[in-house]
Every structure is written in structure tokens, then in C-alpha cells.
Write a protein that holds these residues in place. Structure first.
Motif, PDB file in Angstrom:
ATOM      1  N   PHE A 238       0.870  -1.121   0.005  1.00 58.96           N
ATOM      2  CA  PHE A 238       0.090   0.072   0.064  1.00 58.96           C
ATOM      3  C   PHE A 238       0.920   1.379  -0.082  1.00 58.96           C
ATOM      4  O   PHE A 238       1.839   1.450   0.928  1.00 58.96           O
ATOM      5  CB  PHE A 238      -0.810   0.133   1.266  1.00 58.96           C
TER       6      PHE A 238
ATOM      7  N   CYS B 182      -4.026   5.109  -2.795  1.00 62.05           N
ATOM      8  CA  CYS B 182      -4.432   3.738  -3.407  1.00 62.05           C
ATOM      9  C   CYS B 182      -4.579   3.968  -4.994  1.00 62.05           C
ATOM     10  O   CYS B 182      -5.186   5.051  -5.330  1.00 62.05           O
ATOM     11  CB  CYS B 182      -5.721   3.211  -2.695  1.00 62.05           C
TER      12      CYS B 182
ATOM     13  N   GLN C 268      -8.494  -1.488  -3.101  1.00 61.51           N
ATOM     14  CA  GLN C 268      -7.061  -1.295  -2.116  1.00 61.51           C
ATOM     15  C   GLN C 268      -7.298  -0.476  -1.317  1.00 61.51           C
ATOM     16  O   GLN C 268      -6.754  -0.721  -0.085  1.00 61.51           O
ATOM     17  CB  GLN C 268      -6.053  -0.760  -3.396  1.00 61.51           C
TER      18      GLN C 268
ATOM     19  N   ALA D 257      -6.439  -1.337   2.690  1.00 57.00           N
ATOM     20  CA  ALA D 257      -5.763  -0.812   3.630  1.00 57.00           C
ATOM     21  C   ALA D 257      -6.365  -0.415   4.912  1.00 57.00           C
ATOM     22  O   ALA D 257      -5.647  -0.469   6.108  1.00 57.00           O
ATOM     23  CB  ALA D 257      -5.155   0.475   3.012  1.00 57.00           C
TER      24      ALA D 257
END
Length: 315
Positions: free
Chosen positions: A257, A272, A277, A281
Motif C-alpha cells: 500500500f 491507493c 485497495q 488498507a
């Protein structure tokens, strides 16, 4: 023209300013990004001298409610810069941007004041974009937060003998910011005091390459964001002042990330490359820490600060 003739009587403006995140990893004191989280301000001219401030939301009961308020000082600074007399003011602030957490709250306050002054002076003094940036930078000290707050999007800011300059860029639609906000705050002055007077030549070259790559990643190739957000100029020096922030950034980056310190911290910005994503995270942080962190799923603000005048109230 001054206001001795009462030309400001009845004027009222409404200002909306986005929060910002600066540095973005390698772009120290240069790059900034506007985020879709907003403070709103209404300023009305009143007959009585001085300023009266009402604050709702973040900072209520904490920030000054008189002439020492940062927004009022920004209005006064802008009026003085253009040779205008400051009238009595009534300010109503609705604050959402967290204070002291690296999301540009002081820059937003300054920009709110500068934009309010612009609106109040409409038809009397015209303030162009570079004038707005100059007035805001004079108070903030550096343009990396106030530039995106003023103009939106991704901004590159630099200073010349003629004053601060900026270039606004449009961010790739796949870029999905996540901001992780802890309960504790961080002083920008303290964070800056941890910076060394000089850095190794190799580290400077490293950051030049990464900040250049970051521009490409943000506007064209989000898949490069992890490599593009590497930094050797400031984050490691500040890590001791915010160990939990540093620990979580290392954990996030180890899992792929693109996490960095947001501004002076202690919030974390994760740039992101897609919304999925971003959610992963947030889940990782929730699983790796016992202390409260608030996840802000934010869009990039492309518009910047806005001011609406209410001409129907002008006499």
C-alpha cells in the motif's frame, strides 16, 4: 477607494475550502493534494467595530473568537495588503477538517480568510490567483498546503523572487485517497524542528527521482504509486515523534500500500490505485493497532476554494 463611505455595509460572503495533504512522500514542501473534506465560512459586515466569531464543529470552544482568530487575521492581512480599511465582521465557521493532524487545517483557515476578503472586496479590489496565493503564503510561510486549498487538484508550488507560483494538475480518476486519522495531534513546528540542516547528496537525488515519478503516477500511471511515494528527506527524521504512525506506514508499505505521512502528521495518507485497495488498507490498520484510528475515504477535490457573494444584501 476606502470604506469610509460605508460601501461594504450589508455585504456577506460564503466560503468553502477543502482540506489538503502535503508532501505526498517525496514532494517535500512542493506537492499538495486537495481532498473532499471542507470547512465552510460565512462572513458578514456589521456596524460594530472588531470581529465576532462563532465556531461549530472542530475547534469549537478551543479556537479564538475575536480578532486573534486565524481566519480574521487572514482577512485583515488581505485588506491591509490592498490598502483597505477593515470593517466590523461577524464570522460563522462550520469546521470539519481535523486540527493538528496533517490535513491542512491552518492552511484552510488562512485560505478561508483570503477568499472571504476577495469576496468582500469584489468590485473594489480585484485579486487574481497569484495574489491570493501570495497573501496566503505570507501567513502560512510556505505554499504547499495553501496552493491546493485555493486551486484544487494536485498542485506543484515553488517560490520565485516575484513571489510564490503554482501549477495545477488533474489527478488520474483511479487514484483513491484514504486518510487514517489518530486521536493525537502533531505540531507542525515540532515536526519541522526534527529536520536536519542538510541531507546527503544521494538522498536528494533519490527524492528528485521519486517526486518526478510521483507526478507521472498521480496523473497517468497509478500502478507506480508504491515506488513513487518513497522518501528519504523528511519522514524518517520525524518518525521518533510519531512512532505509531511510522509503524503503521511500514506495515502498510510492506503489504504493497502506498502509505506516507500526511503533511506534518500524525495522520497517514494512502494513495491507493483503486477503491478496493483503499478498503483493504483500512482493514489492515484496524487489525494492526489497538489505538483508535479514523478512516476517511475521500475523493480528490478538483475545484478548490469557492466564494459566493450575496449581492442582494449590498446597499
Amino acid at each position: 477607494m476606502s470604506f469610509a463611505d460605508g460601501s461594504l455595509a450589508g455585504r456577506r460572503v460564503t466560503v468553502r475550502v477543502p482540506g489538503t495533504t502535503a508532501n505526498l512522500g517525496p514532494g517535500f514542501d512542493t506537492l499538495g493534494l486537495a481532498l473532499a473534506i471542507y470547512d465552510e465560512l460565512t462572513v458578514a459586515v456589521r456596524d460594530e467595530p472588531g470581529a465576532f466569531v462563532e465556531v461549530d464543529g472542530v475547534g469549537a470552544g478551543e479556537v479564538p473568537t475575536d480578532e486573534t482568530n486565524l481566519v480574521v487575521r487572514a482577512i485583515a492581512h488581505t485588506f491591509a495588503a490592498y490598502g483597505q480599511e477593515l470593517p466590523g465582521l461577524h464570522l460563522t465557521a462550520k469546521n470539519v477538517i481535523p486540527h493538528g493532524r496533517g490535513l491542512g487545517s491552518s492552511g484552510a483557515a488562512i485560505v478561508s480568510g483570503v477568499m472571504a476578503a476577495k469576496g468582500l472586496l469584489e468590485g473594489i479590489v480585484e485579486i487574481d490567483p497569484l495574489g491570493l496565493l501570495a497573501r496566503a503564503t505570507e501567513l502560512e510561510g510556505h505554499p504547499d498546503n495553501v496552493a491546493p486549498a485555493l486551486f484544487g487538484g494536485l498542485t506543484i508550488a515553488w517560490v520565485t523572487p516575484e513571489g510564490p507560483q503554482f501549477k495545477k494538475l488533474i489527478v488520474h480518476r483511479g487514484v483513491s485517497p484514504l486518510v487514517l486519522v489518530p486521536e493525537e495531534t502533531m505540531s507542525t513546528a515540532l515536526a519541522r524542528s526534527l529536520q536536519p540542516e542538510s541531507v546527503p547528496h544521494a538522498d536528494a537525488i533519490f527524492n528528485v527521482s521519486r517526486s518526478t515519478l510521483l507526478i507521472a503516477a498521480l496523473i497517468q500511471s497509478p500502478e507506480l504509486l508504491l515506488a513513487a511515494t518513497e522518501d528519504k528527506l523528511h519522514q524518517s527524521y520525524r518518525a521518533s515523534a510519531m512512532p505509531e504512525t511510522d509503524r503503521l506506514i511500514q506495515a502498510l508499505r510492506a503489504e504493497g500500500f502506498p502509505a506516507v505521512v500526511s503533511g506534518a502528521g500524525p495522520s497517514i495518507l494512502v494513495l491507493c490505485s483503486d477503491p478496493g485497495q483503499r478498503l483493504a488498507a483500512a482493514d489492515l490498520v484496524a487489525a494492526r493497532t489497538a489505538t483508535p484510528w479514523r478512516s476517511l475515504v475521500l475523493a480528490v477535490d478538483f475545484k478548490g476554494a469557492t466564494v459566493i457573494t450575496h449581492p442582494d444584501e449590498v446597499e
